[in-house]
Design a protein around this motif. Structure first.
Motif: not given
Ligand code: TXA
Ligand code: MG
Length: 347
Positions: A35, A58, A62, A67, A117, A121, A143, A181, A195
């Motif tokens: 991605t 950041r 957030n 991964h 939560t 991925r 990212s 993603s 998203r």
């Protein structure tokens, strides 16, 4: 800090070992995915995870995506995994689908920003998978851009943003998908796309039935004058002002041409990002094709790089042709609208 830049090809994967070891020891490594480039840290090491937020600038509220390289690892990180989640994993992993599930106690609050939560991925990129395997840890990675900048789709973009701020950048060439993603919340009865991304709503529905798009994705304001920036929605932003124009093709071309002439009289440096087929209709110096109207996946692959190229060229105003809200076009429009601060000129 000196940033070490490592170019990886199929034939020198062993060069990943030092970066993998650094990851395991709590350091940050930027790496390619299908991605966008990610900025990775050991997802189970709170201090390592906090250093991601510092390096990117950041906000800590957030949460990060974890991964993994093998689907079995999902059982370690998440709890109450429903059968639909397993079906989706089977259908789309490795690939650009992130699932939000109830978190297992092992995942520290730093990774999920205190949520109960967790987002997980398996990326579809051999270098990413090999790095995760060699490190032996699940890898939390946003990212690899400075917060607020367009996501990086080339290692050069990561270098531009994070040189001197992180110890390792792995260069694996251009990212195939080009937008982040799809994030799918699996904790509600009807799963919600938070998203849009490379795995489209209809692809998901073909496996588990009905899903919905989160309401906030439809917050773009249609305006007739692009003046005050809707800061609340601004993200992925190039330095120049982005103006999205939607409507009949001929109206869009006419409106943009007229505005570019006015901008030129005001001495502004402008660019137009248009479907390949439409580029001959514009009488503009900087006309940038972002892909064929028949291939929105090419537009996805190119859009963030084009935004960064516009910055490098000192472009002050960027007009972007809207594309239809279908398939991966949903993800492209979402990113473009965010770059425009949520403003769309509807003709
Ligand atoms: O393609 C991608 O997803 C890339 C590559 C590196 O894998 N990563 C990426 O990460 O885009 P980031 O941090 O830029 O975006 C993660 C998104 C954010 O919108 C975040 O709010 C959401 O995922 N997210 C993460 N954990 C979540 C959770 N527990 N609940 C809801 N949303 C979550
Ligand atoms: Mg991001």
């Amino acid at each position: 800090m000196i940033t070490e830049y490592i170019r990886i090809t199929d034939s020198n994967m062993e060069q990943l070992d030092r970066a993998a070891k650094a990851l395991k020891n709590g350091q940050l490594v930027a790496f390619p995915t299908e991605t966008v480039y990610g900025l990775g840290a050991d997802a189970l090491n709170p201090e390592a995870v906090l250093s991601i937020f510092a390096a990117k600038g950041r906000p800590c509220d957030n949460p990060l995506i974890i991964h993994i390289a093998e689907a079995e690892m999902l059982e370690v990180l998440a709890a109450d995994i429903r059968p639909e989640a397993k079906k989706l994993a089977q259908a789309f992993w490795p690939g650009p689908l992130t699932m939000v599930l109830k978190k297992a106690p092992i995942v520290p609050p730093e990774t999920t920003s205190g949520l109960d939560t967790v987002a997980v991925r398996i990326p579809d990129n051999e270098i990413a998978l090999e790095l995760i395997r060699r490190s032996g840890v699940p890898v939390a990675a946003p990212s690899a851009n400075l917060s607020g900048k367009p996501s990086p789709t080339l290692a050069k973009h990561v270098l531009d943003d994070l040189n001197g701020r992180i110890p390792f950048i792995i260069d694996g060439g251009a990212c195939r998908v080009g937008v982040e993603s799809t994030v799918l919340d699996m904790t509600t009865k009807v799963p919600v796309i938070l998203r849009p991304g490379g795995v489209t709503p209809s692809m998901i529905e073909s496996v588990i039935g009905k899903v919905v798009l989160d309401k906030s994705l439809f917050n773009a304001q249609t305006v007739d004058k692009p003046k005050s920036p809707g800061l609340k929605y601004t993200h992925y932003k190039p330095e120049g002002e982005v103006i999205v124009v939607s409507g009949e093709r001929s109206d869009v071309v006419e409106w943009i041409n007229k505005n570019v002439v006015r901008d030129r009289e005001e001495g502004l440096k402008t660019a137009v990002i248009a479907a390949y087929e439409n580029t001959p209709s514009y009488n503009v110096n900087n006309i940038i094709p972002y892909g064929s109207i028949k291939a929105p996946e090419d537009m996805a692959a190119n859009i963030f790089r084009i935004f960064r190229d516009c910055d490098d060229a000192g472009i002050e105003k960027i007009y972007v042709e809207a594309i239809p809200w279908t398939g991966i076009g949903i993800a492209v429009m979402n990113r473009i609208e965010k770059a425009a601060g949520g403003k769309v000129i509807q003709l």
